[in-house]
Design an enzyme around this catalytic site. Structure first.
Site, PDB file in Angstrom:
ATOM      1  N   GLU A  49      54.484  43.059  38.993  1.00  0.00           N
ATOM      2  CA  GLU A  49      54.270  41.798  38.279  1.00  0.00           C
ATOM      3  C   GLU A  49      53.515  40.762  39.112  1.00  0.00           C
ATOM      4  O   GLU A  49      52.803  39.909  38.554  1.00  0.00           O
ATOM      5  CB  GLU A  49      55.606  41.211  37.809  1.00  0.00           C
ATOM      6  CG  GLU A  49      56.292  41.993  36.720  1.00  0.00           C
ATOM      7  CD  GLU A  49      57.208  43.104  37.215  1.00  0.00           C
ATOM      8  OE1 GLU A  49      57.877  43.749  36.387  1.00  0.00           O
ATOM      9  OE2 GLU A  49      57.242  43.327  38.454  1.00  0.00           O
ATOM     10  N   PHE A 111      72.417  41.325  31.536  1.00  0.00           N
ATOM     11  CA  PHE A 111      71.551  42.226  32.291  1.00  0.00           C
ATOM     12  C   PHE A 111      70.123  41.685  32.309  1.00  0.00           C
ATOM     13  O   PHE A 111      69.557  41.354  31.283  1.00  0.00           O
ATOM     14  CB  PHE A 111      71.585  43.623  31.657  1.00  0.00           C
ATOM     15  CG  PHE A 111      70.663  44.615  32.307  1.00  0.00           C
ATOM     16  CD1 PHE A 111      70.890  45.053  33.604  1.00  0.00           C
ATOM     17  CD2 PHE A 111      69.544  45.095  31.624  1.00  0.00           C
ATOM     18  CE1 PHE A 111      70.033  45.960  34.208  1.00  0.00           C
ATOM     19  CE2 PHE A 111      68.683  46.009  32.219  1.00  0.00           C
ATOM     20  CZ  PHE A 111      68.932  46.438  33.515  1.00  0.00           C
ATOM     21  N   GLN A 112      69.559  41.606  33.502  1.00  0.00           N
ATOM     22  CA  GLN A 112      68.194  41.127  33.734  1.00  0.00           C
ATOM     23  C   GLN A 112      67.990  39.703  33.195  1.00  0.00           C
ATOM     24  O   GLN A 112      66.928  39.362  32.682  1.00  0.00           O
ATOM     25  CB  GLN A 112      67.156  42.081  33.149  1.00  0.00           C
ATOM     26  CG  GLN A 112      67.087  43.404  33.914  1.00  0.00           C
ATOM     27  CD  GLN A 112      65.872  44.242  33.586  1.00  0.00           C
ATOM     28  OE1 GLN A 112      65.328  44.161  32.493  1.00  0.00           O
ATOM     29  NE2 GLN A 112      65.453  45.066  34.535  1.00  0.00           N
ATOM     30  N   LYS A 161      64.635  37.599  23.380  1.00  0.00           N
ATOM     31  CA  LYS A 161      64.390  38.811  22.599  1.00  0.00           C
ATOM     32  C   LYS A 161      64.641  38.580  21.113  1.00  0.00           C
ATOM     33  O   LYS A 161      63.877  39.067  20.258  1.00  0.00           O
ATOM     34  CB  LYS A 161      65.289  39.936  23.128  1.00  0.00           C
ATOM     35  CG  LYS A 161      64.977  41.308  22.538  1.00  0.00           C
ATOM     36  CD  LYS A 161      65.822  42.369  23.206  1.00  0.00           C
ATOM     37  CE  LYS A 161      65.585  43.746  22.598  1.00  0.00           C
ATOM     38  NZ  LYS A 161      64.263  44.299  22.924  1.00  0.00           N
ATOM     39  N   MET A 477      45.772  35.936  62.180  1.00  0.00           N
ATOM     40  CA  MET A 477      45.819  34.491  62.347  1.00  0.00           C
ATOM     41  C   MET A 477      47.077  34.056  63.091  1.00  0.00           C
ATOM     42  O   MET A 477      47.032  33.139  63.926  1.00  0.00           O
ATOM     43  CB  MET A 477      45.745  33.789  60.990  1.00  0.00           C
ATOM     44  CG  MET A 477      45.592  32.277  61.097  1.00  0.00           C
ATOM     45  SD  MET A 477      44.123  31.758  62.024  1.00  0.00           S
ATOM     46  CE  MET A 477      42.880  31.802  60.737  1.00  0.00           C
TER      47      MET A 477
END
Length: 563
Positions: A49, A111-112, A161, A477
């Site tokens: 993602e 969940f999630q 959802k 760096m």
């Protein structure tokens, strides 16, 4: 017309002219993906993602359009946070759609489930949790309006959802009006005249341009002003490309790794026209010593950016292009009368002397490949016509210093947040926007591994992105800072175990090259750029080469470490 929430989202994207969405499916967005094949939207399946949001960001920077990404709830949403913060810091228009658990489960540790609205509140321009399907279309219209207007930025829309499954009559608004959001686009006429009067008196003026010039498409107006009035131009990292890099008035980038000429010019100027820039710490150095001789004019569409870091004598809240159009109109009759500005010949001669005496340079000694020479070769082969993306670190600074950018939206880099891993997925986004252009990611061997899985995305979609790795076996760096300021205590910066990037490329189905001989650099790059496929070119460079010039942290711009 009655549509489900999922259909409303996709139909709204179609009406917004969205042609590509970068995403990754999951249970909380499966209803959207179920409808996706029914719409003329090109979906790019990324492999993480973070790749989706960086690709959407790169697409936006390269095209000037709003970038879009779509991810699921929970970890899918949280994986975009770094990219959202990257876009927020650099004022990039992106709309992020996240799935959410059904509304009855919100707050129950389902969940999630995560509170992505709460998590991203500090790094989005605005965000929404849509609990009513009848408000979804209007919310989407608002999101695109907010992302692209005023000071651009990321906007997140969280869609549960059950809202995706609910059905309602679809009405998409033609326009949006928000009582609480009315950015000032046109400049105050009196302020424009005041700026013109200051220009008419200034003997040592300088234009200091930032990313706002690019996002407002004001490069032509800025170029006309500078060339007509013979005012030298410098720019921030985000402003590279807003003024032709081969113009005699171009001083190069200013700041911590800016040119000697740009830094000394800004500190000796009597008038600074700061256009679409924000005086961040990497540009100003020690604030109390910054531009003490100058009257500062600051033009920015975001009023909160003005007076934030430095004292501004003439603030102008305006879109950069609108301001430059107004200023150029104001200057036109003065030019005819010969009262627009005094001669800048002495000032330009002084600036040129600084540039000649202390150019951006590097030592050519030794048998190792110099990373600066690699970037110079890329410029030679592309003639400045490629889109260059970068990772973050030494590779980023060398790409900024040794490649000349002649047009806007050809240098894509994470400026404010400094996000390692940005460059490759951003290159994928840019290549999707411009399939026929050469897109090159200048990378380091450390940063490229942050999002290396997106090789699968590039190969899958036949994207001929080129990755040029300046491989020095270090987190370069950080190692440079350890060398210069921390007694060469190279703690945790040596990349002792590194992949064989050629084999890695081949494992993903891309082409791979490895270069260890300076004589092979140009030949290999030329061959790689000609291949119509994804390519990694792993170039082993001088291990302890540093980026110069460099202004140590907390020091004034005039105290530069040179080669």
């Amino acid at each position: 017309m009655e549509l489900s929430g999922a259909q409303i989202l996709l139909e709204s994207l179609r009406r917004e002219g969205v042609d590509v969405v970068f995403g990754f499916p999951g249970g909380a967005v499966i209803d959207i993906y179920h409808q996706l094949p029914n719409y003329p939207i090109n979906h790019v399946l990324v492999r993480h993602e973070q790749g989706a949001i960086h690709a959407a960001d790169g697409y936006a920077r390269a095209s000037g359009k709003v970038g879009v990404c779509l991810v699921t709830s929970g970890p899918g949403a949280t994986n975009t946070v770094t990219g959202i913060a990257t876009a927020y810091m650099d004022s990039i228009p992106v709309v992020i759609f996240t799935g959410q658990v059904p509304t009855p489960l919100i707050g129950n540790d389902a969940f999630q489930e995560v509170d992505i609205v709460g998590i991203t509140r500090s790094c989005t321009k605005h965000n929404y949790l849509v609990k009513d399907v009848t408000k979804l279309a209007h919310t989407i219209k608002e999101a695109f309006y907010l992302a692209s207007s005023g000071r651009p930025g990321p906007v997140l829309v969280d869609i549960p959802k059950d809202v995706q499954q609910a059905v309602t009559e679809y009405k998409y608004p033609k326009t949006i009006k928000m009582r609480s959001y009315n950015p000032t686009i046109e400049p105050n006429v009196k302020q424009v005249r005041k700026v013109a009067d200051l220009i008419a008196k200034a003997k040592k003026p300088i234009i200091y341009a930032g990313g706002g010039v690019i996002s407002s498409n004001a490069h032509e107006e800025l170029t006309w002003l500078a060339r007509t009035l013979k005012i030298p131009v410098t720019a921030t990292l985000m402003g590279l490309g807003c003024f032709p890099g081969d113009d005699p008035l171009w001083l190069g980038m200013l700041g911590m790794h800016g040119t000697f000429a740009a830094n000394h010019a800004i500190n000796n100027a009597d008038l600074i026209l700061a256009i679409g820039s924000r005086f961040d710490d990497r540009v100003t150095g020690k604030i109390s010593e910054f531009a003490k001789k100058a009257t500062i004019v600051h033009i920015d569409v975001d009023p909160t950016s003005i007076q934030k870091n430095v004292l501004v004598h003439v603030p102008v809240v305006s879109d950069c292009r609108a301001f430059l159009l107004a200023l150029n109109r104001e200057m036109a009759p003065r030019l005819d009368e010969g009262t627009a500005t005094p001669s800048h010949d002495k000032w330009l001669a002084q600036v040129q002397e600084w540039a000649t005496e202390h150019p951006v340079a590097y030592s050519h000694e030794g048998a190792a490949i110099k990373p600066q020479a690699v970037v110079e070769t890329i410029y030679k082969l592309t003639k400045g016509k490629a889109i260059i993306t970068t990772e973050v670190g030494q590779n980023q600074m060398w790409a900024a210093q040794f490649y000349r950018y002649h047009t806007p939206r050809t240098f894509l880099s994470s400026g404010g947040l400094g996000t390692m891993g940005y460059g490759f997925p951003a290159a994928i986004g840019a290549q999707m926007a411009f399939p026929d252009k050469l897109v090159i990611d200048v990378a380091g061997d450390g940063s490229i591994q942050m999002c290396i899985q997106e090789l699968a995305t590039a190969v899958c979609y036949g994207l001929p992105v080129k990755i040029v790795i300046l491989n020095n076996g270090y987190l370069g760096m950080v190692r440079q800072w350890q060398e210069l300021f921390y007694a060469k205590n190279y703690c945790a910066t040596c990349l002792d175990v590194a992949p064989d990037f050629v084999k890695l490329a081949e494992a993903y189905g891309a082409a791979g090259y490895r270069v260890t001989d300076p004589a092979e650099v140009e030949k290999t790059l030329k061959e790689a750029f000609a291949l119509p496929r994804t390519v990694i070119v792993d170039i082993v460079v001088d291990r302890e080469e540093n980026v110069y010039p460099m202004v140590p942290a907390g020091k004034p711009l005039t105290e530069m470490l040179l080669v």
